[in-house]
Enzyme design. Structure first.
Site, short mmCIF file in Angstrom:
data_model
loop_
_atom_site.label_atom_id
_atom_site.label_comp_id
_atom_site.label_asym_id
_atom_site.label_seq_id
_atom_site.Cartn_x
_atom_site.Cartn_y
_atom_site.Cartn_z
CE LYS A 1 38.94 -38.38 -8.54
NZ LYS A 1 37.50 -38.39 -8.53
CD GLU B 1 43.33 -27.02 -18.19
OE1 GLU B 1 42.71 -26.28 -17.03
OE2 GLU B 1 43.12 -28.34 -18.69
CB CYS C 1 39.95 -26.54 -20.49
SG CYS C 1 39.10 -27.59 -19.20
CD GLU D 1 36.14 -23.44 -17.79
OE1 GLU D 1 36.96 -23.53 -19.28
OE2 GLU D 1 36.43 -23.01 -16.50
#
Length: 478
Positions: free
Chosen positions: A170, A245, A279, A378
């Site tokens: 997906k 992750e 990332c 982040e």
């Protein structure tokens, strides 16, 4: 574009479609089916049916299927890259690099097929014989983000398929079209029906049913820490295997023995790649006091030269952010840093860009506090925060101070310093005098809040197979 389920490219059961936005223009880039639970059920059923045949093929045959896919992807790299830029926003050259990177990943897994064994046997003294079989898990699920959809899809597809599993994938609803193009290319390269299935839709509509489906043995997810935690909670009682992750807040420690100009140029290039939406991009520049001012001065000189524009335009160094929510989030982070006392230096948008798309000029933040609440999280965008450090111990403490632990880098000309810092940094991967480059031969994943499990490298074999032990007595029944 249509979903890929079994031997069909199809609409969703509901017949509904979702418009995908071109982030450079704020207008539709295309449409995809709005998949839901019924579509996921059909995809899992197709994957389950295909698994019986796919798992029985020799490893080398599965490797050949990936190798052929890689070849056709290389031939059609320009077409897929154009789709990717249109829906994701990154410059066309970066999009093509990503597509070619996906081909290289498939080639790696194709070459690794010979290393996947079906098990081993051994003589057990005073007992008999032991046989350990290594078998694929079955139907696996993968959920990928919008920032690097083709490359991350390749990581998950290659590992699952070459070990004999089938996959339901997906993609993010914000960038699904290039992934559908990837699946179509693999189908034309000869991948059997049902081995790879792609269902498009929102996370709540298609992702959640995939995660919870009883027949799915493993979920590999790349995305936010909040969603990863939700997946872990949702699957806690199912005993599914998970690879998570969950993003990073990578530190880049710059020592006083390096050229500050070269280090600043590297920091700018790395942080602006994909408009800062990576990332593993360096998100906190921790610079030693002796070269701090020269490092900052170089960034102040080069940031105004950055050309921002539509990724289709070859002159653009960076494109827009992928979505309006992301742009607003970066702008809010910049304002909060300024409120904390940081000094902000901004690049400029070209004429005509301010009223269209999700463009965000690069920002340099200096005088950032080591314990800044903003920098604990982040930031997905072209923000370059610089933190001054007095010595290595302080730099390492700052680097390890967030809940994330995906990547980190140390920039130095002294090997002993590199070794010491690399040992002490809390990260799944540490670079020395580089950052972000990730060959498929090495394991990749995070520690702490950045998740668990590894992708790439030979660790993929254990991640997508399970062992069964058969013990055979030497004499008689007893």
């Amino acid at each position: 574009m249509q979903m890929m389920i079994g031997d069909q490219f199809t609409e969703s059961v509901s017949g509904e479609r979702t418009s995908i936005t071109n982030p450079a223009k704020g207008i539709p880039a295309g449409e995809v089916p709005s998949g839901g639970k019924e579509d996921v059920d059909l995809a899992v059923e197709a994957a389950f049916e295909a698994f019986g045949r796919w798992k029985e093929l020799p490893n080398s045959h599965r490797g050949v299927a990936l190798f052929r896919s890689a070849g056709l992807i290389r031939q059609e790299a320009d077409r897929i890259a154009h789709i990717l830029t249109t829906e994701q926003g990154k410059p066309l050259r970066e999009a093509k690099d990503e597509v070619l990177g996906a081909a290289a990943v498939f080639e790696y897994y194709a070459g690794s097929a010979s290393l996947i064994t079906s098990g081993y046997s051994d003589t057990l003294p005073r007992y008999g014989y032991g046989v350990v079989q290594k078998r694929p898990l079955g139907v696996c699920g993968a959920i990928i983000p919008w920032n690097m959809p083709i490359l991350i899809a390749a990581w998950k597809i290659g590992a699952a398929l070459v070990t004999g599993n089938t996959l339901v994938l997906k993609p993010s609803i914000q960038a699904p079209m290039a992934v559908l193009a990837l699946g179509e290319v693999m189908e034309r390269a000869g991948l059997p029906p049902g081995v790879l299935n792609i269902v498009t839709g929102k996370g709540t509509d298609a992702g959640d049913p995939l995660i919870r489906h009883d027949a799915v043995r493993k979920i590999s997810f790349t995305g936010s820490i909040q969603t990863g935690q939700a997946i872990a909670r949702a699957t806690a009682g199912t005993m599914k295997r998970l690879t998570l992750e969950l993003g990073g807040n990578d530190p880049m420690i710059v020592c006083s023995d390096v050229d500050p100009v070269a280090a600043a140029d590297a920091a700018l290039a790395l942080r602006l790649y994909n408009c800062g939406q990576i990332c593993t991009s360096p998100k906190r520049m921790i610079v030693m006091d002796e070269i701090h001012d020269a490092f900052v001065s170089r960034l102040q000189q080069t940031i105004p030269e950055v050309v921002i524009g539509d990724g289709i335009d070859p002159a653009s160094r960076i494109g827009p952010l992928n979505n309006e929510a992301g742009r607003v989030g970066v702008e809010e982070a910049i304002q909060m840093l300024e409120d904390e006392g940081a000094h902000i230096f901004r690049g400029k948008l070209s004429a005509g860009l301010s009223e269209q798309g999700f463009f965000c000029p690069p920002a340099l933040a200096t005088g950032c506090a080591a314990d800044s609440k903003v920098l604990m999280e982040e930031i997905f965008g072209p923000l370059i925060p610089v933190i001054r450090a007095n010595d290595l111990d302080e730099a390492i403490e700052i680097a390890n101070s967030t809940r994330f632990g995906l990547g980190a880098s140390i920039w130095t000309q002294t090997i002993n310093t590199a070794e010491q810092v690399a040992e002490e940094l809390q990260a799944g991967i540490v670079w020395v005098n580089q950052h972000m480059k990730l060959p498929p031969e090495v394991p990749f994943g995070g520690v702490k809040g950045s998740g668990y499990g590894r992708e790439n490298g030979l660790s993929f074999i254990d991640a997508y197979t399970e062992e069964k032990t058969i013990l055979i007595a030497r004499q008689g029944l007893f």
